[in-house]
Design an enzyme around this catalytic site. Structure first.
Site, PDB file in Angstrom:
ATOM      1  CG  HIS A 138      -1.936   1.001   1.332  1.00  0.00           C
ATOM      2  ND1 HIS A 138      -1.667   2.308   1.666  1.00  0.00           N
ATOM      3  CD2 HIS A 138      -3.284   0.937   1.140  1.00  0.00           C
ATOM      4  CE1 HIS A 138      -2.799   2.993   1.677  1.00  0.00           C
ATOM      5  NE2 HIS A 138      -3.791   2.182   1.361  1.00  0.00           N
ATOM      6  CG  ASP A 215       0.483  -2.079   6.559  1.00  0.00           C
ATOM      7  OD1 ASP A 215      -0.371  -2.101   7.470  1.00  0.00           O
ATOM      8  OD2 ASP A 215       0.303  -1.493   5.471  1.00  0.00           O
ATOM      9  CD  GLN A 218      -6.648  -4.560   4.196  1.00  0.00           C
ATOM     10  OE1 GLN A 218      -7.592  -5.323   4.407  1.00  0.00           O
ATOM     11  NE2 GLN A 218      -6.809  -3.271   3.959  1.00  0.00           N
ATOM     12  CE  LYS A 241      -7.208  -0.074   6.192  1.00  0.00           C
ATOM     13  NZ  LYS A 241      -8.162   0.096   5.084  1.00  0.00           N
ATOM     14  CB  CYS A 379      -3.927   3.206  -1.674  1.00  0.00           C
ATOM     15  SG  CYS A 379      -5.206   4.457  -1.428  1.00  0.00           S
TER      16      CYS A 379
END
Length: 430
Positions: A138, A215, A218, A241, A379
């Site tokens: 991302h 990261d 997700q 999220k 993105c």
């Protein structure tokens, strides 16, 4: 074109999930929007998850009865607000498997957390150093490292993908070496749903003395996370999220790694003494949290964690993996639909297109039938370009998603296919 529901066993039951049924009752947004009297199908949880009523109630109650400025003031509301804020920090630390509560820093979100790390490492890199990322990052886990590399004279290296949409293992092993200073990787691709072997990357980085950044935007709402087991130096995520409020996220790290970061923002609450010629910064985590703390948002994030763990993270993961399997089978029924990527391990994200139909037009056609998906480059411009595309549609799932949602998507795609002339998948270079 009419599409029949599949007959026989496709590895999961055809009945809606009991878990999803329980969840849906608690999510008011699912019962609003779209055409009156028609079910609204929300398949954009990778962008932001819908907030359940129990979390909304906690936020509302806090604003109504406990609002105060944490860490400031001598009155009871300020003290109570401080207690709630630090209790939320402890809850997040336990959920992520952090070393201690003090190794959890509240941020405005994952993007802010990643910028905090990159800016905090200014001066730590030198010409000849290398920062290794992947082609599926991302922008939030690309642009800060690109800027840091340019500023320091370091080299940004990008691990390519294989034909399945997975990281090229040989390229990864070749790139991480003696010059590597930082390795930054997404746990789960927000475009392909690919689950990356982050623990292996972390181990390789550690072997060369490099810092590792994961990261988890997700992954954190879709599988159990244990940052100590992962061994990474930094892990970031966003509450919106994971069924929580917007405007808050977390930087979780090893204490010695967090100590290396220079504060990116300066202001109240992050120092113990200020003179005209001297500033003494506070201990972690306060030294990295300048300004008024996001107390309500942190309390809401903790409530979202309580809500998810009430169902069980393993149960949520099994539910979403079953939905992915069901969706991939049903996609095969609509002529012209092409799924992007085929990773061996996929989380709750599927990118796709319909031959001859522009991705943005496809999004509008689906929306007209009360089916909400994401369209665009998500993105992740470098990834979409590497795939030879300009844009894709993306369906992403949450705890409230059920097979009826998948069926609605397939029926809507079948209707959209009526407008599809023969041609290549939209986004192919023309």
């Amino acid at each position: 074109m009419n599409v029949k529901r599949p007959e026989g066993d496709v590895s999961i039951t055809s009945e809606p999930s009991c878990l999803a049924a329980q969840v849906r009752e608690q999510v008011p947004a699912l019962h609003q929007g779209g055409e009156v009297g028609r079910r609204w199908t929300y398949l954009d949880s990778a962008a932001t998850t819908l907030t359940p009523q129990p979390v909304i109630d906690v936020l509302s109650d806090f604003y109504a009865t406990e609002t105060g400025s944490a860490g400031r003031g001598g009155h009871w509301r300020a003290r109570r607000s401080t207690q709630r804020y630090e209790a939320a920090r402890a809850r997040v630390a336990a959920f992520l498997g952090a070393e201690t509560s003090s190794s959890v820093v509240f941020t405005r979100g994952a993007t802010h957390a990643l910028n905090l790390i990159a800016c905090g490492l200014r001066g730590a890199l030198k010409p000849g150093d290398e920062v290794v990322i992947s082609a599926m990052e991302h922008h939030a886990n690309l642009l800060p490292w690109r800027a840091l590399a340019e500023e320091s004279g370091a080299r940004l290296r990008v691990v390519p993908l294989n034909e399945r949409g997975e990281l090229d293992r040989e390229a990864t092993e070749a790139m991480i070496g003696a010059r590597t200073a930082i390795v930054a990787l997404t746990h789960v691709s927000n475009v392909l749903g690919t689950v990356n072997p982050v623990a292996e990357w972390v181990e390789m980085a550690r072997g060369y003395g490099a810092l590792s950044v994961i990261d988890g935007s997700q992954s954190v709402a879709h599988r159990a996370i244990d940052v100590k087991a992962l061994g990474c130096d930094f892990f970031v995520c966003s509450a919106h999220k994971m069924y929580g409020p917007t405007g808050v996220g977390v930087l979780c790290g090893r204490s010695e790694a967090l100590e290396r970061l220079r504060p990116m923002e300066l202001g109240g609450g992050m120092m113990t003494s200020v003179r005209e010629d001297e500033v003494v910064f506070a201990e972690l985590p306060n030294r990295l949290e300048a300004g008024t703390p996001p107390v309500a948002q942190a309390v809401g994030m903790a409530a979202a964690i309580d809500w998810m763990e009430g169902f069980g993270m393993e149960a949520l993961q099994r539910h979403e993996e079953a939905l992915c399997a069901y969706a991939l089978e049903r996609f095969k029924e609509v002529e012209g639909v092409e799924v992007v990527g085929s990773p061996a391990e996929r989380s709750a994200v599927i990118a796709f297109g319909l031959r001859g139909v522009d991705a943005y037009d496809l999004g509008e056609l689906l929306d007209a039938q009360n089916v909400a998906v994401r369209v665009g480059s998500h993105c992740a411009h470098p990834l979409v370009r590497e795939l030879g595309l300009c844009a894709t549609a993306r369906a992403s799932f949450g705890a409230y998603t059920d097979r009826d949602d998948i069926d609605a998507l397939i029926e809507a795609l079948a209707e959209a296919a009526r407008f599809s002339p023969c041609g290549e998948l939209d986004g192919q270079p023309r």
